[in-house]
Motif scaffolding. Structure first.
Motif, short mmCIF file in Angstrom:
data_model
loop_
_atom_site.label_atom_id
_atom_site.label_comp_id
_atom_site.label_asym_id
_atom_site.label_seq_id
_atom_site.Cartn_x
_atom_site.Cartn_y
_atom_site.Cartn_z
N ILE A 1 0.85 -1.18 0.00
CA ILE A 1 0.00 0.00 0.00
C ILE A 1 0.89 1.24 0.00
O ILE A 1 1.98 1.23 0.58
CB ILE A 1 -0.95 -0.02 1.22
CG1 ILE A 1 -2.08 1.00 1.05
CG2 ILE A 1 -0.20 0.16 2.53
CD1 ILE A 1 -3.20 0.82 2.07
N ALA A 2 0.47 2.30 -0.67
CA ALA A 2 1.35 3.45 -0.87
C ALA A 2 1.65 4.21 0.40
O ALA A 2 2.75 4.74 0.56
CB ALA A 2 0.71 4.40 -1.89
N TYR A 3 0.68 4.27 1.31
CA TYR A 3 0.76 5.17 2.46
C TYR A 3 1.39 4.53 3.69
O TYR A 3 1.33 3.32 3.88
CB TYR A 3 -0.64 5.67 2.83
CG TYR A 3 -1.43 6.21 1.67
CD1 TYR A 3 -1.07 7.40 1.04
CD2 TYR A 3 -2.56 5.54 1.20
CE1 TYR A 3 -1.80 7.89 -0.02
CE2 TYR A 3 -3.30 6.03 0.14
CZ TYR A 3 -2.92 7.21 -0.47
OH TYR A 3 -3.65 7.69 -1.52
N ALA A 4 1.89 5.39 4.55
CA ALA A 4 2.41 4.92 5.83
C ALA A 4 1.27 4.65 6.80
O ALA A 4 1.27 3.64 7.53
CB ALA A 4 3.37 5.94 6.43
N GLU B 1 -2.37 1.27 10.16
CA GLU B 1 -1.00 1.20 9.67
C GLU B 1 -0.96 0.67 8.25
O GLU B 1 -1.63 -0.30 7.91
CB GLU B 1 -0.17 0.28 10.57
CG GLU B 1 1.30 0.24 10.20
CD GLU B 1 2.10 -0.69 11.09
OE1 GLU B 1 3.28 -0.40 11.33
OE2 GLU B 1 1.53 -1.70 11.56
N GLY B 2 -0.19 1.37 7.40
CA GLY B 2 0.07 0.90 6.06
C GLY B 2 1.50 0.37 6.01
O GLY B 2 1.81 -0.66 6.58
N GLN C 1 7.96 5.35 0.96
CA GLN C 1 6.57 5.54 0.55
C GLN C 1 6.40 5.41 -0.97
O GLN C 1 7.38 5.37 -1.71
CB GLN C 1 6.10 6.94 0.96
CG GLN C 1 6.59 7.43 2.31
CD GLN C 1 5.73 7.00 3.45
OE1 GLN C 1 4.64 7.50 3.63
NE2 GLN C 1 6.23 6.07 4.24
N ALA C 2 5.17 5.38 -1.40
CA ALA C 2 4.84 5.48 -2.82
C ALA C 2 3.69 6.46 -2.96
O ALA C 2 2.74 6.24 -3.70
CB ALA C 2 4.47 4.12 -3.39
N ALA C 3 3.77 7.56 -2.22
CA ALA C 3 2.62 8.45 -2.07
C ALA C 3 2.84 9.86 -2.59
O ALA C 3 1.92 10.47 -3.13
CB ALA C 3 2.23 8.52 -0.59
N GLN C 4 4.03 10.43 -2.42
CA GLN C 4 4.28 11.80 -2.83
C GLN C 4 5.67 11.88 -3.47
O GLN C 4 6.67 11.94 -2.78
CB GLN C 4 4.16 12.78 -1.66
CG GLN C 4 5.05 12.52 -0.45
CD GLN C 4 4.48 11.56 0.55
OE1 GLN C 4 3.28 11.51 0.75
NE2 GLN C 4 5.33 10.80 1.21
N VAL D 1 0.02 10.31 5.30
CA VAL D 1 -1.19 9.93 6.04
C VAL D 1 -2.40 10.26 5.17
O VAL D 1 -2.57 11.41 4.77
CB VAL D 1 -1.32 10.70 7.37
CG1 VAL D 1 -2.57 10.25 8.12
CG2 VAL D 1 -0.08 10.50 8.24
N THR D 2 -3.20 9.28 4.86
CA THR D 2 -4.38 9.53 4.05
C THR D 2 -5.62 9.56 4.92
O THR D 2 -5.79 8.74 5.83
CB THR D 2 -4.53 8.49 2.93
OG1 THR D 2 -5.63 8.86 2.08
CG2 THR D 2 -4.77 7.10 3.46
#
Length: 255
Positions: A64-67, A78-79, A86-89, A99-100
């Motif tokens: 999953i992209a988020y922490a 928790e991710g 990460q793979a988010a930003q 954090v989503t």
């Protein structure tokens, strides 16, 4: 803070490598409204599982992209977790923690959701996280995290104390499980036993804490150096849980 760890979803340790991710938190949201505030928390759990499947199966990412995520009911999930790539930003995946918010463009975050974010931030600050708070759009051209959330990023509405200082880690539903129990928590336990290398002895992941599950847990404990007498797998004590998680980490790490 109420935290549901990867273990509570039946996930093993993330394969994402270490990264500092200590500059602060980056706020995200979903591209469409989720309506989770009006549903039970189980819907939030399913959303988190589906998000991971989408990121891994459709995006081809390692996890999953988020922490972390915060749900409308005020629970942190928790991710990838703390200090994982990460793979988010883009441009901040190794330096910031994502954090989503489980919400969409027209949904305002709930008070419980904002408090959960603040509690998570305070907890991570204690681990060495920096004070920064940014939105996804501060890194690339995107509408994320939406106007409502981004306004809170800019006006400081996500900073400050939440009024709750204690932390409840929601991996504890596994601790205290015993022979004869049934349900999703038992399935999570069984998946961890499988990850620890005793899937053959365990058999089917069926949510039934029967003789095979008890014996497989006993053998995991034996693998970790415990005397593991008969009955040592009949209950998930705190020590049994610690040994199980150590066995998962060792097995998944290839040691």
């Amino acid at each position: 803070m109420q935290l549901e760890t990867r273990a509570s979803f039946g996930w093993g340790p993330t394969s994402a490598p270490y990264a500092p991710c200590d500059q602060g938190l980056v706020v995200h949201y979903d591209g469409s409204d989720q309506g989770l505030a009006g549903k039970s928390h189980q819907a939030c759990r399913q959303y988190w599982k589906n998000t991971r499947k989408f990121h891994m199966n459709s995006r081809g990412w390692a996890d999953i992209a988020y922490a972390f995520a915060v749900c409308p009911h005020g629970i942190v999930m928790e991710g990838r977790g703390w200090q994982r790539q990460q793979a988010a930003q883009p441009g901040g995946n190794s330096t910031w923690t994502s954090v989503t918010f489980m919400s969409g463009p027209s949904e305002a975050p709930t008070r419980a959701q904002i408090n959960a974010f603040k509690q998570l931030r305070a907890w991570l600050r204690g681990k060495g996280l920096g004070a920064g708070i940014r939105g996804h759009r501060d890194f690339i051209s995107t509408s994320c995290p939406g106007e409502k959330l981004y306004a809170l990023v800019k006006n400081g509405g996500l900073a400050g104390a939440s009024g709750k200082g204690s932390t409840t880690v929601k991996e504890d539903p596994l601790i205290g499980l015993k022979k004869g129990d049934k349900g999703e928590a038992v399935k999570a336990l069984q998946k961890l036993i499988d990850y620890a290398g005793r899937g053959k002895e365990l058999g089917e992941v069926d949510g039934d804490y029967g003789p095979k599950t008890a014996e497989a847990l006993r053998l995991v404990r034996k693998d970790m150096g415990s005397e593991a007498k008969p009955g040592y797998g009949d209950e998930v004590t705190g020590w049994a849980y610690a040994q199980l998680m150590a066995a998962v980490a060792r097995r998944q790490g290839g040691k």
